[in-house]
Enzyme design. Structure first.
Site, PDB file in Angstrom:
ATOM      1  N   CYS A 129     -14.815  48.585  26.395  1.00 14.06           N
ATOM      2  CA  CYS A 129     -13.938  49.192  25.384  1.00 14.06           C
ATOM      3  C   CYS A 129     -13.117  50.316  25.996  1.00 14.06           C
ATOM      4  O   CYS A 129     -13.662  51.207  26.648  1.00 14.06           O
ATOM      5  CB  CYS A 129     -14.771  49.829  24.274  1.00 14.06           C
ATOM      6  SG  CYS A 129     -15.544  48.695  23.174  1.00 14.06           S
TER       7      CYS A 129
ATOM      8  N   CYS B 130      -0.454  49.425  23.914  1.00 16.70           N
ATOM      9  CA  CYS B 130      -0.790  49.916  22.570  1.00 16.70           C
ATOM     10  C   CYS B 130       0.068  51.127  22.252  1.00 16.70           C
ATOM     11  O   CYS B 130       0.278  51.979  23.112  1.00 16.70           O
ATOM     12  CB  CYS B 130      -2.270  50.302  22.520  1.00 16.70           C
ATOM     13  SG  CYS B 130      -2.827  50.819  20.867  1.00 16.70           S
TER      14      CYS B 130
ATOM     15  N   CYS C 191      -8.698  56.642  25.574  1.00 17.43           N
ATOM     16  CA  CYS C 191      -8.550  55.199  25.835  1.00 17.43           C
ATOM     17  C   CYS C 191      -7.501  54.948  26.922  1.00 17.43           C
ATOM     18  O   CYS C 191      -6.388  55.466  26.856  1.00 17.43           O
ATOM     19  CB  CYS C 191      -8.146  54.483  24.556  1.00 17.43           C
ATOM     20  SG  CYS C 191      -7.903  52.707  24.793  1.00 17.43           S
TER      21      CYS C 191
ATOM     22  N   GLU D 191      -5.046  41.019  28.069  1.00 18.26           N
ATOM     23  CA  GLU D 191      -6.411  40.917  28.585  1.00 18.26           C
ATOM     24  C   GLU D 191      -7.368  40.418  27.514  1.00 18.26           C
ATOM     25  O   GLU D 191      -7.274  40.799  26.347  1.00 18.26           O
ATOM     26  CB  GLU D 191      -6.874  42.270  29.123  1.00 18.26           C
ATOM     27  CG  GLU D 191      -6.247  42.552  30.477  1.00 18.26           C
ATOM     28  CD  GLU D 191      -6.467  43.971  30.942  1.00 18.26           C
ATOM     29  OE1 GLU D 191      -7.313  44.182  31.803  1.00 18.26           O
ATOM     30  OE2 GLU D 191      -5.777  44.862  30.434  1.00 18.26           O
TER      31      GLU D 191
ATOM     32  N   CYS E  53      -4.644  57.285  21.500  1.00 22.03           N
ATOM     33  CA  CYS E  53      -6.003  57.806  21.520  1.00 22.03           C
ATOM     34  C   CYS E  53      -6.273  58.381  22.912  1.00 22.03           C
ATOM     35  O   CYS E  53      -6.071  57.703  23.921  1.00 22.03           O
ATOM     36  CB  CYS E  53      -7.006  56.705  21.171  1.00 22.03           C
ATOM     37  SG  CYS E  53      -6.681  55.988  19.549  1.00 22.03           S
TER      38      CYS E  53
ATOM     39  N   CYS F 278     -13.693  39.012  23.283  1.00 22.84           N
ATOM     40  CA  CYS F 278     -12.902  40.149  22.824  1.00 22.84           C
ATOM     41  C   CYS F 278     -11.447  39.868  23.193  1.00 22.84           C
ATOM     42  O   CYS F 278     -11.150  39.601  24.351  1.00 22.84           O
ATOM     43  CB  CYS F 278     -13.413  41.407  23.517  1.00 22.84           C
ATOM     44  SG  CYS F 278     -12.410  42.856  23.181  1.00 22.84           S
TER      45      CYS F 278
HETATM   46  N1  SAH Z   1      -7.021  49.787  18.243  1.00 23.62           N
HETATM   47  C1  SAH Z   1      -8.268  49.322  17.720  1.00 23.62           C
HETATM   48  C2  SAH Z   1      -8.992  48.297  18.577  1.00 23.62           C
HETATM   49  C3  SAH Z   1      -9.099  48.564  20.065  1.00 23.62           C
HETATM   50  S1  SAH Z   1     -10.195  49.838  20.610  1.00 23.62           S
HETATM   51  C4  SAH Z   1      -9.183  50.487  17.380  1.00 23.62           C
HETATM   52  O1  SAH Z   1      -8.824  51.621  17.692  1.00 23.62           O
HETATM   53  O2  SAH Z   1     -10.216  50.283  16.770  1.00 23.62           O
HETATM   54  C5  SAH Z   1     -11.805  49.226  20.353  1.00 23.62           C
HETATM   55  C6  SAH Z   1     -12.867  50.328  20.312  1.00 23.62           C
HETATM   56  O3  SAH Z   1     -13.025  50.936  21.604  1.00 23.62           O
HETATM   57  C7  SAH Z   1     -12.512  51.476  19.380  1.00 23.62           C
HETATM   58  O4  SAH Z   1     -13.604  51.775  18.555  1.00 23.62           O
HETATM   59  C8  SAH Z   1     -12.232  52.629  20.317  1.00 23.62           C
HETATM   60  O5  SAH Z   1     -12.505  53.867  19.703  1.00 23.62           O
HETATM   61  C9  SAH Z   1     -13.147  52.336  21.461  1.00 23.62           C
HETATM   62  N2  SAH Z   1     -12.770  52.962  22.716  1.00 23.62           N
HETATM   63  C10 SAH Z   1     -11.540  53.227  23.176  1.00 23.62           C
HETATM   64  N3  SAH Z   1     -11.589  53.783  24.401  1.00 23.62           N
HETATM   65  C11 SAH Z   1     -12.890  53.840  24.725  1.00 23.62           C
HETATM   66  C12 SAH Z   1     -13.593  54.275  25.887  1.00 23.62           C
HETATM   67  N4  SAH Z   1     -12.945  54.718  26.952  1.00 23.62           N
HETATM   68  N5  SAH Z   1     -14.936  54.177  25.883  1.00 23.62           N
HETATM   69  C13 SAH Z   1     -15.594  53.676  24.819  1.00 23.62           C
HETATM   70  N6  SAH Z   1     -14.987  53.217  23.719  1.00 23.62           N
HETATM   71  C14 SAH Z   1     -13.657  53.324  23.668  1.00 23.62           C
END
Ligand code: SAH
Length: 363
Positions: free
Chosen positions: A344, A113, A120, A93, A117, A106
């Site tokens: 995000c 992944c 996410c 994506e 987390c 982006c």
């Molecule tokens: N793996 C990398 C890049 C992808 S996530 C990383 O962790 O930085 C990009 C950003 O989105 C990260 O800062 C992550 O903390 C944030 N993120 C992930 N899930 C989210 C959500 N549901 N709402 C808002 N931000 C989120």
């Protein structure tokens, strides 16, 4: 899987080697590079400056487009999400985010992944595979062509963020190669200074990036001010806990030029990591390590079945005020494309309403 070479992932030097192997003059490499990256052509048929028989021979052993546009989604705020498929049928994506000054694309570094987390949605896919340099570059070509028209110059240049699916620092080699290819003035000409790479905190790669001269900007996802909470929200913390992460950040900060800064991202989860006390803990953590980085506060983008809600705007403001009162610069990020699962942490190959036709056409 198609065993043909993916030309989009080759540097000009590698293309030169390929054409010489095919007994063609070396200037053909420059023509191909300009066609793929400068004019953003997606098929050999369109490269009419190459002799027909050479195009046919090329097509036998190489391809220019491997990603298929499966669907496009348009948000009410103008954001576009592209659901793409690799040749081995995995989801990729990319998101185009129109902005007043410079538009942002982006892109993803992995399909799915491996990090888990908890907030996410991409994490729920698990790791499907790390993308190649060509697949990374192709996402940007597809988004640019769709937004502006094939080969049309971007109006003000474009910013890139490696904040889509995947952990970019677990795709370090293909990512760095993609950045080198995209920086070429004969091609997309998007220099590292226009790119931000976001990591969940792969400490050895942060230290490595500190030694790279021509490098992208760095953003680090924190999500919690203590190991206790970060272990739960971002299990990568068990491998590289906050003290180690902060030490690597300090080393990275020392390598910055005057006036340059890096960023921490802090996703704001209602009643989980957004109290005044946690704001003080976060400020103290950064101050104790003498870090001058700024903090981007990102209200959580909710998605079923994630068990979190975004913090209220008042909570975010209070959190921000406490950071600022302790000398930490903080900014609140406005979510984009939430309604089409483009924001995000929402990229998980979801099918949503507001589909455009799959065949890209300019806005
Ligand atoms: N793996 C990398 C890049 C992808 S996530 C990383 O962790 O930085 C990009 C950003 O989105 C990260 O800062 C992550 O903390 C944030 N993120 C992930 N899930 C989210 C959500 N549901 N709402 C808002 N931000 C989120």
């Amino acid at each position: 899987m198609d065993k043909r070479i993916h030309l989009t992932g080759l540097t000009q030097a590698e293309l030169t080697a390929l054409v010489s192997e095919m007994n063609e003059p070396s200037y053909r490499a420059g023509q191909i590079f300009a066609a793929v990256h400068g004019r953003r052509l997606r098929s050999f048929d369109e490269m009419t400056d190459l002799p027909k028989d050479f195009r046919a021979r090329l097509a036998e052993r190489a391809s220019v487009s491997t990603l298929k546009v499966e669907s496009r989604y348009l948000s009410e705020d103008g954001t576009r999400r592209y659901l793409l498929k690799t040749e081995d049928n995995l989801p990729v994506e990319a998101v185009f985010i129109p902005e007043e000054r410079r538009d942002t694309i982006c892109f993803s570094s992995q399909s799915g992944c491996p990090l888990q987390c908890d907030f996410c949605l991409t994490a729920r896919l698990g790791l499907l595979r790390t993308l190649t340099a060509g697949e990374i570059v192709e996402q940007i070509i597809i988004a640019l062509n769709d937004a502006y028209g094939e080969g049309v110059r971007t109006p003000h240049g474009t910013n890139l963020v490696a904040m889509g699916a995947g952990e970019p620092f677990l795709a370090f080699e293909p990512l760095m190669k993609a950045l080198r290819i995209m920086a070429d003035p004969k091609g997309l000409y998007i220099v590292p200074n226009r790119v931000t790479v976001s990591t969940a905190g792969v400490v050895p790669r942060i230290r490595e990036l500190a030694t790279v001269a021509d490098r992208p900007h760095l953003a680090i996802s924190l999500a919690a001010p203590t190991d206790e909470l970060r272990d739960v929200l971002m299990p990568i913390n068990k491998k590289w806990p906050l003290e180690e992460l902060m030490a690597a950040c300090k080393e990275f900060e020392r390598s910055l030029k005057a006036g340059e800064r890096f960023t921490f991202e802090y996703v704001m989860l209602d009643n989980v990591n957004d109290s005044d006390e946690q704001a003080r803990q976060l400020a103290n953590l950064l101050n104790r390590h003498n870090l001058r980085a700024k903090v981007n506060l990102i209200p959580h983008n909710p998605a079923e079945p994630l068990p979190y809600r975004p913090s209220s705007p008042e909570r975010v403001e209070s959190f921000k005020a406490i950071l600022e009162s302790k000398g930490v610069q903080a900014y609140v990020r406005r979510p984009r494309g939430r309604d089409i699962y483009a924001a995000c942490g929402q990229l998980a190959a979801r099918r949503t309403a507001n589909t455009l036709t799959a065949n890209p056409s300019p806005v």
